[in-house]
Every structure is written in structure tokens, then in C-alpha cells.
Design a protein around this motif. Structure first.
Motif, PDB file in Angstrom:
ATOM      1  N   LYS B  18       0.842  -1.185   0.000  1.00 32.67           N
ATOM      2  CA  LYS B  18       0.000   0.000   0.000  1.00 32.67           C
ATOM      3  C   LYS B  18       0.884   1.244   0.000  1.00 32.67           C
ATOM      4  O   LYS B  18       1.624   1.475   0.947  1.00 32.67           O
ATOM      5  CB  LYS B  18      -0.910   0.004   1.231  1.00 32.67           C
ATOM      6  CG  LYS B  18      -2.104  -0.914   1.076  1.00 32.67           C
ATOM      7  CD  LYS B  18      -2.918  -0.916   2.346  1.00 32.67           C
ATOM      8  CE  LYS B  18      -2.316  -1.880   3.333  1.00 32.67           C
ATOM      9  NZ  LYS B  18      -2.925  -1.859   4.636  1.00 32.67           N
ATOM     10  N   ALA B  22       0.934  10.466  -0.508  1.00 30.93           N
ATOM     11  CA  ALA B  22       1.869  11.175   0.368  1.00 30.93           C
ATOM     12  C   ALA B  22       3.203  10.450   0.423  1.00 30.93           C
ATOM     13  O   ALA B  22       4.268  11.076   0.421  1.00 30.93           O
ATOM     14  CB  ALA B  22       1.275  11.284   1.767  1.00 30.93           C
ATOM     15  N   SER B  51       7.865   0.789   1.875  1.00 32.97           N
ATOM     16  CA  SER B  51       7.347  -0.486   2.396  1.00 32.97           C
ATOM     17  C   SER B  51       7.345  -0.456   3.914  1.00 32.97           C
ATOM     18  O   SER B  51       8.333  -0.091   4.529  1.00 32.97           O
ATOM     19  CB  SER B  51       8.208  -1.640   1.889  1.00 32.97           C
ATOM     20  OG  SER B  51       9.544  -1.435   2.260  1.00 32.97           O
ATOM     21  N   LYS B  52       6.202  -0.854   4.483  1.00 32.46           N
ATOM     22  CA  LYS B  52       6.051  -0.602   5.912  1.00 32.46           C
ATOM     23  C   LYS B  52       5.845  -1.848   6.788  1.00 32.46           C
ATOM     24  O   LYS B  52       5.535  -1.720   7.955  1.00 32.46           O
ATOM     25  CB  LYS B  52       4.892   0.390   6.137  1.00 32.46           C
ATOM     26  CG  LYS B  52       5.075   1.699   5.381  1.00 32.46           C
ATOM     27  CD  LYS B  52       5.971   2.672   6.126  1.00 32.46           C
ATOM     28  CE  LYS B  52       6.520   3.773   5.287  1.00 32.46           C
ATOM     29  NZ  LYS B  52       5.907   5.070   5.478  1.00 32.46           N
ATOM     30  N   THR B  53       5.977  -3.024   6.224  1.00 32.75           N
ATOM     31  CA  THR B  53       5.987  -4.222   7.080  1.00 32.75           C
ATOM     32  C   THR B  53       7.055  -5.160   6.530  1.00 32.75           C
ATOM     33  O   THR B  53       7.455  -5.025   5.383  1.00 32.75           O
ATOM     34  CB  THR B  53       4.640  -4.974   7.061  1.00 32.75           C
ATOM     35  OG1 THR B  53       4.430  -5.454   5.727  1.00 32.75           O
ATOM     36  CG2 THR B  53       3.483  -4.124   7.466  1.00 32.75           C
ATOM     37  N   PRO B  54       7.497  -6.126   7.337  1.00 39.54           N
ATOM     38  CA  PRO B  54       8.497  -7.071   6.839  1.00 39.54           C
ATOM     39  C   PRO B  54       8.046  -7.767   5.554  1.00 39.54           C
ATOM     40  O   PRO B  54       8.840  -7.935   4.628  1.00 39.54           O
ATOM     41  CB  PRO B  54       8.623  -8.076   7.972  1.00 39.54           C
ATOM     42  CG  PRO B  54       8.265  -7.317   9.187  1.00 39.54           C
ATOM     43  CD  PRO B  54       7.252  -6.301   8.771  1.00 39.54           C
ATOM     44  N   LYS B 266      -9.542  -8.923   9.255  1.00 40.16           N
ATOM     45  CA  LYS B 266      -8.743  -7.746   9.606  1.00 40.16           C
ATOM     46  C   LYS B 266      -9.539  -6.475   9.387  1.00 40.16           C
ATOM     47  O   LYS B 266      -9.488  -5.547  10.181  1.00 40.16           O
ATOM     48  CB  LYS B 266      -7.492  -7.714   8.741  1.00 40.16           C
ATOM     49  CG  LYS B 266      -6.284  -8.214   9.482  1.00 40.16           C
ATOM     50  CD  LYS B 266      -5.025  -7.748   8.827  1.00 40.16           C
ATOM     51  CE  LYS B 266      -3.847  -8.339   9.577  1.00 40.16           C
ATOM     52  NZ  LYS B 266      -2.705  -8.558   8.707  1.00 40.16           N
ATOM     53  N   SER B 273     -12.723  -2.413  16.372  1.00 40.33           N
ATOM     54  CA  SER B 273     -11.954  -2.490  17.614  1.00 40.33           C
ATOM     55  C   SER B 273     -11.953  -1.165  18.374  1.00 40.33           C
ATOM     56  O   SER B 273     -11.489  -1.090  19.477  1.00 40.33           O
ATOM     57  CB  SER B 273     -10.522  -2.902  17.309  1.00 40.33           C
ATOM     58  OG  SER B 273      -9.952  -1.968  16.435  1.00 40.33           O
ATOM     59  N   ARG B 276     -15.789   1.980  21.976  1.00 38.58           N
ATOM     60  CA  ARG B 276     -15.494   2.011  23.382  1.00 38.58           C
ATOM     61  C   ARG B 276     -16.627   2.626  24.185  1.00 38.58           C
ATOM     62  O   ARG B 276     -17.379   3.442  23.692  1.00 38.58           O
ATOM     63  CB  ARG B 276     -14.220   2.823  23.633  1.00 38.58           C
ATOM     64  CG  ARG B 276     -13.010   1.953  23.735  1.00 38.58           C
ATOM     65  CD  ARG B 276     -11.827   2.671  23.177  1.00 38.58           C
ATOM     66  NE  ARG B 276     -10.820   1.703  22.754  1.00 38.58           N
ATOM     67  CZ  ARG B 276      -9.851   1.270  23.515  1.00 38.58           C
ATOM     68  NH1 ARG B 276      -9.727   1.685  24.742  1.00 38.58           N
ATOM     69  NH2 ARG B 276      -8.990   0.398  23.067  1.00 38.58           N
ATOM     70  N   ARG B 287      -8.151  15.287  35.472  1.00 40.77           N
ATOM     71  CA  ARG B 287      -8.118  16.283  34.421  1.00 40.77           C
ATOM     72  C   ARG B 287      -9.484  16.474  33.772  1.00 40.77           C
ATOM     73  O   ARG B 287     -10.010  17.580  33.719  1.00 40.77           O
ATOM     74  CB  ARG B 287      -7.094  15.756  33.430  1.00 40.77           C
ATOM     75  CG  ARG B 287      -7.050  16.396  32.151  1.00 40.77           C
ATOM     76  CD  ARG B 287      -6.327  15.391  31.246  1.00 40.77           C
ATOM     77  NE  ARG B 287      -5.903  16.050  30.049  1.00 40.77           N
ATOM     78  CZ  ARG B 287      -4.916  16.905  30.016  1.00 40.77           C
ATOM     79  NH1 ARG B 287      -4.232  17.191  31.089  1.00 40.77           N
ATOM     80  NH2 ARG B 287      -4.601  17.494  28.890  1.00 40.77           N
ATOM     81  N   LYS B 306     -10.950   7.062  34.406  1.00 46.03           N
ATOM     82  CA  LYS B 306      -9.886   6.892  33.419  1.00 46.03           C
ATOM     83  C   LYS B 306     -10.116   5.711  32.487  1.00 46.03           C
ATOM     84  O   LYS B 306      -9.919   5.804  31.291  1.00 46.03           O
ATOM     85  CB  LYS B 306      -8.560   6.703  34.143  1.00 46.03           C
ATOM     86  CG  LYS B 306      -7.891   8.035  34.312  1.00 46.03           C
ATOM     87  CD  LYS B 306      -6.460   7.860  34.699  1.00 46.03           C
ATOM     88  CE  LYS B 306      -5.837   9.231  34.809  1.00 46.03           C
ATOM     89  NZ  LYS B 306      -4.714   9.259  35.711  1.00 46.03           N
ATOM     90  N   GLN B 308     -11.432   2.844  30.173  1.00 45.74           N
ATOM     91  CA  GLN B 308     -12.500   2.716  29.202  1.00 45.74           C
ATOM     92  C   GLN B 308     -12.598   1.255  28.846  1.00 45.74           C
ATOM     93  O   GLN B 308     -11.623   0.527  28.925  1.00 45.74           O
ATOM     94  CB  GLN B 308     -12.170   3.521  27.966  1.00 45.74           C
ATOM     95  CG  GLN B 308     -12.278   4.987  28.212  1.00 45.74           C
ATOM     96  CD  GLN B 308     -12.278   5.744  26.906  1.00 45.74           C
ATOM     97  OE1 GLN B 308     -11.520   5.413  26.020  1.00 45.74           O
ATOM     98  NE2 GLN B 308     -13.130   6.727  26.811  1.00 45.74           N
TER      99      GLN B 308
END
Lengths: 316, 483
Positions: B18, B22, B51-54, B266, B273, B276, B287, B306, B308
Motif C-alpha cells: 500500500k 503522500a 514499504s512498511k511491514t516485513p 482484519k 476495535s 469504546r 483532568r 480513566k 475505558q
């Protein structure tokens, strides 16, 4: 200073040499990553199995450039109040009390409600100003005038939300604090950012997109020998070769956790302490717990210890 | 130069790496810095940016080698082979001619030895020039222009659209035609018809050149195929697999299906995922609380915590594993286990008559193994839904609560036994949802021994489910409905 750093990062070869003089053996990919990170002003996301020197890379870079290394250790539940900034609540509360008592003085001479409100407004937003701001690592890194190396360690341990929080910082080197405004890094001294990840979960595409991605695998035999030589110079050549061969063999086995470079280094130190000159089966057996961290692994390796040791001895 | 990079990025995308626009920009900035001179340096740098994964790095490696080797290799190869061939040409022609003339002269007069030896040198110069454009190009021996012409022709016929390997021949011909192969062919035929030695020679040479060009084009097409089609062909196959009936999927495709399922899972994971819900106890978030309560004059009125919590559905999947349905249950289970990140609490059961839990089995062994064992233990025997429901009631009813989703996968063909739909009704009352997935089309639900009508009354949702697309929709809905 900048000129100095430009010199130190002039080319990949120079970087490699500089690293080597600091006992960090970098291959071409690693050096290229540092080179590009500096010249393109992009963060580097380093992935790889534990113990291959991901964190060390950031620290060594900081040392090489004579910059401060600001480290942010990530964990589950890490949020902006611990990573970016926090208001000093105690101080704020204290000041509120003080203000209450002095309110009359402040409002003296004010006629009617509207004037009082006006007077109060003159105080401005002192409660949410720089004096009450407690900077955390990310903000510290942005504000440092000299520039610095920011190490965001084990970013995969943090939550998805925190990742999104990092995005602004990573792409524009700025952080927005609602009450104060946007804080930007000194454009000539942007921090050099390293993120490390052990790949316990997928890092989001948005984060990956903003980073250079460097994968550091386990080193091959020659590289590992060089590393041991650099890190544990007092070890004899012979023993070093045997040791590296043995560890390389171990990595081929199906183990729960294969030994990493850091473990090889530990083992080398152990063997020096024991004044051993060559590997033998007993010695390996006694010190196996330095390189293998699970009882299961030790048990599965033990029966093959003789073959492995002999092989390691023979190869050298 | 930018064009090269853009095409390279395109190649990467077909190889399932992918690359966002950019990142392409980043790559350009990177090339500005690095330049094209040092190949390894360039490769390392682009690998960092693109390339961003093995896995992607591995794919990137092959892509880079294929892509950036191409021009280089082409030129070199062509030059080499051309020279080689020229040398051969000269030799071959000379020999042939020498022999022929030698023979004739031997037949004629004995004193022609000197003349025979001199024949190759005397060989008439080829003065005739071919008429067709391609022929001229070939004879000129300008490799660069020839390569350019080849690539342009390739672009013209859209060789990058090649999808399956059987199209190789087609594209080779198309490119030949686009380069002017037809005119050349006609010329060759015409020349052969002539009696003159010049024409004969020219036609011979042209023919040879044409054959070599054809080889080259075929080679080119093959490379394009590997660059562009190998993966897009796979994509096509995956799309098909998603739609095909699960029972029709052949064994050799199981691996592909598994990949598809993991991909779909996936996707669902990334969608769901992040759902929440604020927690009601735990550590106080000072805070947020202070901020929120500023408006109430600093009184702690609305308290924030705090922690979740991600609310995840608890799923119990009951799968019929009798012959006709086992393929479907296999994929449902595969799906559920691929969703482990968002569905940590899946319990699965298999039955044909007696119900058995297979949760552990599926967690600890590969799908193939697990399926085989399940079939061995539960597969034989006639289907009895009544017995299954009774078993479920006695074993698991206590674990069912208002957060549980029960998914039943089966054709509801009960061999005319007691359907015990009142038990299903009990489950219905106790759990959050009952979903029945039936691989049979709706038409046949009330036909024969199917009890679907009775069961449907005690389900929240009844779906026809016989392809991966269906499964994805059902599981996606399942995740969406939990809030």
C-alpha cells in the motif's frame, strides 16, 4: 552545531563510521535510515524482534550528535497527561483559594456586576498559562532549543488513541494545547524522532505513513561477530567465533524466545567472568540460562547440546 | 524521472504494497536527496519510505529488482545478443555461401581454390534497404530506438492490463502489430517472391531480425506479466472466491480462502476495535473531571473515570458438521477465530447429533487439523437438532446471559425427528441474540424434513449464508449490533 551535525551525517558511510566508533555496528539499511531521517526531517519507526538494538540505535544517535535523548516509554493506558503535558492542579487549586481571599481587594471600586466581571476578566486565563503547565516528554522535546533525539519506546504497547495523538507531533512537529495554542518546534532544530515497536500489534497505517520504516532483523554471523567485538572487546577471537556460531545455530531452532544480540553480549561477558577460553558442553550447559529465558526452551535444547556445541566448534 | 517513480509505485501497488500519494511524495523528496547513482543506496532508501511491514519489504525487494533491472538488462541483453547474432549471421552466411560456391566450383573447375577462399569477402554488399518502417528500424540496429518503440507499442496496447498468463501470446502479437509487424511481414513475403539475390538476402535477414524481435517482445510481455498481473490475477481470484458457494470451493483453494478470510477479518477488526464505552468505576480522571466540572462552579458533580472498556460480544457458535454443511461451518469457525482480537470470547460447538465443544481444538491446532478431528469425533451420525438443543441446554445454559450471541449454522434438516424448538425459545429468551445461518436457499426451507420454519420463530435473525460475502456481512452485523 548544525554544521557539525551535517558533517556527522554527511553520508551513509560517515554515519556508519561514526556509529562504529561508538561501538554500535550499523548495517547499510540502518545508516540509510538515520541519514534520511535527518535530511528529510521524518520520524523513523523501527521494528524488529526484541534485543536487536532498536532502543540502542536512538541512544547512540543522540550520543553521536551530542544531543539530549528524551525518552518516552509507552504502556497501556498512557495518555496525553503523561506524554504531552499536564496542568499543575495542586497549584491551580491553591491559587484559587488565594484568589478567593483576595477577591474583595481585586473587586474594590467596581460598581455593579458588569464592572466586576470586567475586572475579573483582566486576570486573563492565568490558570491555564505556561506557569501552570507541566511539560511531559513530547512537549519537552518540542521546546528544546538545541534540538534533541526523541525516543518513543515500544509504541505498540500504547493504545490506539495514543497513536492518533502522536500524529500531529510526527507530521508537523507541533502540539496543540487548547488553552494556550499551538506549540511548534524550532524549525531549524526539529527533534530527531525514533519510534520502536516489537510488533505485538499492528501499528495503524496513519502512523506508518508518516514514518520511515526500518526493520532490523537478527544479524548474520559476520555482523554479530563485529558487534560482539565492538561491545565486548576483551573476548578472544576464538571464543567469540564459537559463541556467535552457537547462537546462530540456536536461532534456527524452534524456540519460544530465540536469543537476541543483547543476550549474546551478556553471554560473552559471562564467559569472560568465568575465564573460559573455549566452549564445551558443560560450560554451555551451566550458562545456558543466560541466553535462553524459558525453562521449556532450555529443556528442548539440552538434549541437542552436544551436537550444537560440536558444530559451533567445528565451524570456527 | 518522476514518471519512472510513479510507474514504480504503480508496480508496488499491484504487488499489494500500500503506497499512498503522500508516500510517493516522500519518495520523491528522498530521491532528490539520494539520486539514482548508487543503486543499493536508492533501494535501501526507497524501502524505508515505501514499504512498511516485513512482508512488504520482501515484496518490495523483488519488485525493485524486477523493475529497475529492466531497462538496464534490456539494453545490455539486446546489444549482446545482437552482436552475437551478427557474428553468427556473418559466419553462417559466409559458410553457407562458401560451401555452395565451393561445391559449384569444384564441380566446374579444379583451380578455383583461391577464388573459393575469397568468396566471403566478395560476398555482395547488401545495398537494398527495406521499405517498411519496422524493417528499417531493425536494419539500422539502433537498440535504443527499438527499445523505445517496443515500450511505446506496449503502452499503446495496454500491456500493463494483462491479467492471466494465457494472454501472453495475445499481447505479444498485439505489440508486434503495433510496431508495424504486418507491414514487415508483407514486405518479407513480397521480397521472397522476387528472383534477385539482393531481395532474397534482405528477406532472409529481415526474417531473422523479426524472429529475434518476437522473442524479445515475448520476453517483455512476460516481464510485464510478472510485474503487473501476477498479483492482480490473484486479486481477481480472491474476488471470485468471495462470491462462490462455499461448498463448491475446492480443496486446493483452501489456502487462498484462508487468506481471504483473514483479510476480511482484519477489515472487521479495524472497523470495530475502536468501539469504546466509558467505564463506571476505577481510577478518577482528575483532568477530565476538573474540566467538566468547571461549569458547575468547581463542585465535583459529573465525575469522569480513566478506564475505558471495549464492549465485546460473547459468541457461542454451534455448527452442524454433517457432510452437507461442514464446509460452511469450517469457514464460519475460521472467521470467528480470525477475529480473536475483537472477539476474545468465542466458544464453539460441533454436532451432528451429540453436541461437543471444540473451542480448545480450534485454538490450538491448525484449521485443517481441527476440522479433521472435529469430523472424526462428531461428523458421523445422522443429524439430530433436537438432541443438540437438549445437550446445549444441559451443558451451557448457565453460561448464556444477556450479552451472549448464539450463532447456529445448519440446514435445519432434522430427519423428521423432534425439533425441540421450545428449547431454542428458552435460549432466545435468555441471550442477547440468536442468529441462524442456513446455507440452503430460502426456497427449500419448508421443503422435506427442514424444520427451519419452526426454528425461525425463535431466532432474532435468520440468514441465508453460503459464501464468504454472506459470512462477512453476518459477522460484521454481529459486531455492529453490540454497543
Amino acid at each position: 552545531m548544525a554544521l557539525n551535525n551535517d558533517d556527522r551525517l554527511a553520508s551513509v558511510d560517515v554515519i556508519q563510521q561514526n556509529f562504529e566508533s561508538r561501538n554500535y555496528i550499523a548495517n547499510k539499511q540502518i545508516a540509510t535510515a538515520v541519514f534520511l531521517a535527518y535530511h528529510l526531517g521524518k520520524p523513523v519507526l523501527i521494528e524488529g524482534p526484541p534485543g536487536v538494538g532498536k532502543t540502542e540505535l536512538a541512544k547512540t544517535t543522540a550520543e553521536m550528535l551530542d544531543l539530549e535523548c528524551v525518552r518516552l516509554q509507552c504502556y497501556e493506558g498512557l495518555d496525553e497527561s503523561k506524554a504531552i503535558y499536564e496542568w499543575k492542579y495542586g497549584k491551580q487549586l491553591l491559587y484559587t483559594q488565594v484568589l478567593k481571599e483576595t477577591l474583595n481587594e481585586v473587586l474594590q471600586g467596581a460598581k455593579g456586576l458588569s464592572q466586576s466581571v470586567e475586572k475579573l476578566h483582566e486576570f486573563g486565563d492565568i490558570f491555564f498559562s505556561n506557569e501552570f503547565l507541566e511539560p511531559r516528554p513530547l512537549l519537552k522535546a518540542l521546546r528544546s532549543d538545541e534540538g534533541c533525539v526523541l525516543l518513543i519506546d515500544e509504541v505498540d504497547k500504547s493504545d490506539h488513541e495514543f497513536e492518533s495523538l502522536l500524529l500531529e507531533m510526527l507530521s508537523d512537529f507541533q502540539i496543540s494545547i487548547p488553552e494556550i495554542g499551538t506549540i511548534k518546534a524550532n524549525p531549524d532544530r526539529k527533534p530527531l524522532v525514533f519510534l520502536t515497536s516489537n510488533n505485538t500489534r499492528e501499528i495503524s497505517d496513519a502512523l506508518k505513513r508518516r514514518c520511515l520504516h526500518l526493520y532490523i532483523p537478527f544479524p548474520d554471523g559476520d555482523l554479530e561477530k563485529q558487534i560482539i567485538h565492538a561491545r565486548v572487546p576483551e573476548i578472544a577471537d576464538n571464543l567469540r567465533n564459537q559463541l556467535v556460531n552457537f547462537v546462530q545455530e540456536l536461532r534456527e531452532l524452534d524456540l519460544k524466545k530465540v536469543p537476541a544480540i543483547s543476550e549474546t553480549i551478556d553471554w560473552a561477558r559471562t564467559l569472560i567472568l568465568l575465564h573460559s577460553e573455549t566452549l564445551d558442553q558443560d560450560l554451555v550447559n551451566q550458562t545456558l540460562n543466560v541466553i535462553l529465558k524459558f525453562q521449556e526452551d532450555i529443556e528442548s535444547v539440552e538434549p541437542e547440546l552436544a551436537t550444537l556445541t560440536n558444530k559451533a566448534l567445528k565451524d570456527t | 524521472m518522476d514518471q519512472t517513480l510513479v510507474e514504480f509505485v504503480k508496480t508496488l501497488r499491484t504487488a499489494e504494497i500500500k503506497v499512498s500519494p503522500a508516500e510517493t511524495l516522500d519518495a520523491m523528496a528522498c530521491i532528490d536527496k539520494v539520486g539514482y547513482e548508487d543503486r543499493e543506496f536508492l533501494k535501501n532508501s526507497l524501502a524505508l519510505v515505501l514499504s512498511k511491514t516485513p512482508e512488504e519489504k520482501e515484496a518490495f525487494d523483488t519488485c525493485f529488482e524486477n523493475f529497475f533491472n529492466f531497462d538496464h538488462f534490456e539494453d545490455n541483453d539486446f546489444l549482446h545478443q545482437d552482436d552475437d547474432d551478427n557474428a553468427n549471421d556473418g559466419d553462417g552466411d559466409g559458410d553457407g555461401d562458401g560451401d555452395a560456391s565451393g561445391n559449384s566450383e569444384e564441380g566446374g573447375s579444379g583451380g578455383g581454390q583461391g577464388a573459393s577462399g575469397a568468396t566471403p569477402e566478395d560476398f555482395p554488399e547488401l545495398t537494398l534497404q527495406p521499405q517498411s518502417e519496422l524493417g528499417q528500424l531493425l536494419m539500422s540496429g539502433d537498440r535504443n530506438r527499438l527499445t523505445v518503440a517496443l515500450v511505446e507499442a506496449g503502452r499503446e496496447v495496454g500491456v500493463t492490463d494483462i491479467v492471466v498468463f494465457t494472454q501472453k501470446g495475445l499481447y505479444t502479437r498485439k505489440i508486434m502489430d503495433a510496431m508495424g509487424g504486418k507491414a514487415l511481414g508483407e514486405e518479407i513475403t513480397e521480397l521472397q517472391g522476387h528472383a534477385g539475390i539482393q531481395q532474397k538476402m534482405l528477406s532472409g535477414t529481415l526474417k531473422k531480425h523479426r524472429d529475434r524481435l518476437r522473442d524479445r517482445v515475448r520476453d517483455y510481455v512476460e516481464k510485464q506479466f510478472f510485474l503487473h498481473a501476477d498479483e492482480s490475477g490473484k486479486q481477481l481470484r480472491e474476488e471470485l472466491l468471495k462470491k462462490v458457494k462455499l461448498s463448491n470451493i475446492e480443496k486446493r483453494n483452501f489456502k487462498d480462502v484462508q487468506e481471504v478470510v483473514v483479510k476480511m477479518a482484519k477489515k472487521l477488526i479495524s472497523i470495530h476495535s475502536k468501539r469504546r464505552k466509558a467505564f463506571k468505576r476505577g481510577q478518577l480522571d482528575i483532568r477530565k473531571t476538573l474540566r467538566k466540572n468547571m461549569q458547575y462552579d468547581g463542585m465535583f458533580f459529573d465525575i469522569k473515570w480513566k478506564a475505558q472498556k471495549v464492549d465485546r460480544p460473547k459468541v457461542m457458535a454451534i455448527c452442524d458438521v454433517s457432510g452437507s454443511v461442514s464446509n460452511y461451518s469450517r469457514f464460519l469457525l475460521m472467521f470467528l477465530y480470525s477475529l480473536a482480537e475483537v472477539l476474545p470470547k468465542v466458544r464453539s460447538f460441533a454436532f451432528s447429533s451429540d453436541l461437543g465443544e471444540v473451542t480448545d481444538l480450534f485454538e490450538h491446532s491448525t484449521l485443517e487439523d481441527a476440522m479433521a478431528k472435529t469430523m472424526r469425533d462428531f461428523g458421523n451420525g445422522s443429524t439430530d437438532y433436537g438432541q443438540m438443543l437438549a445437550d446445549f441446554k444441559s451443558h451451557c445454559m448457565n453460561d448464556v446471559n444477556n450479552k451472549t450471541t448464539v450463532i447456529i449454522l445448519g440446514d435445519a434438516r432434522n430427519n423428521y425427528g423432534d425439533p425441540k424448538n421450545e428449547v431454542l425459545r428458552e435460549i432466545y429468551d435468555k441471550c442477547q441474540r440468536v442468529i441462524w445461518l442456513n446455507p440452503e436457499p430460502k426456497m427449500s426451507w419448508s421443503v422435506g424434513d427442514s424444520e427451519m420454519k419452526k426454528y425461525a420463530a425463535a431466532c432474532h435473525q435468520v440468514e441465508v449464508c453460503n459464501s464468504l460475502v454472506h459470512l462477512e456481512r453476518v459477522v460484521g452485523n454481529l459486531l455492529r449490533n453490540v454497543s
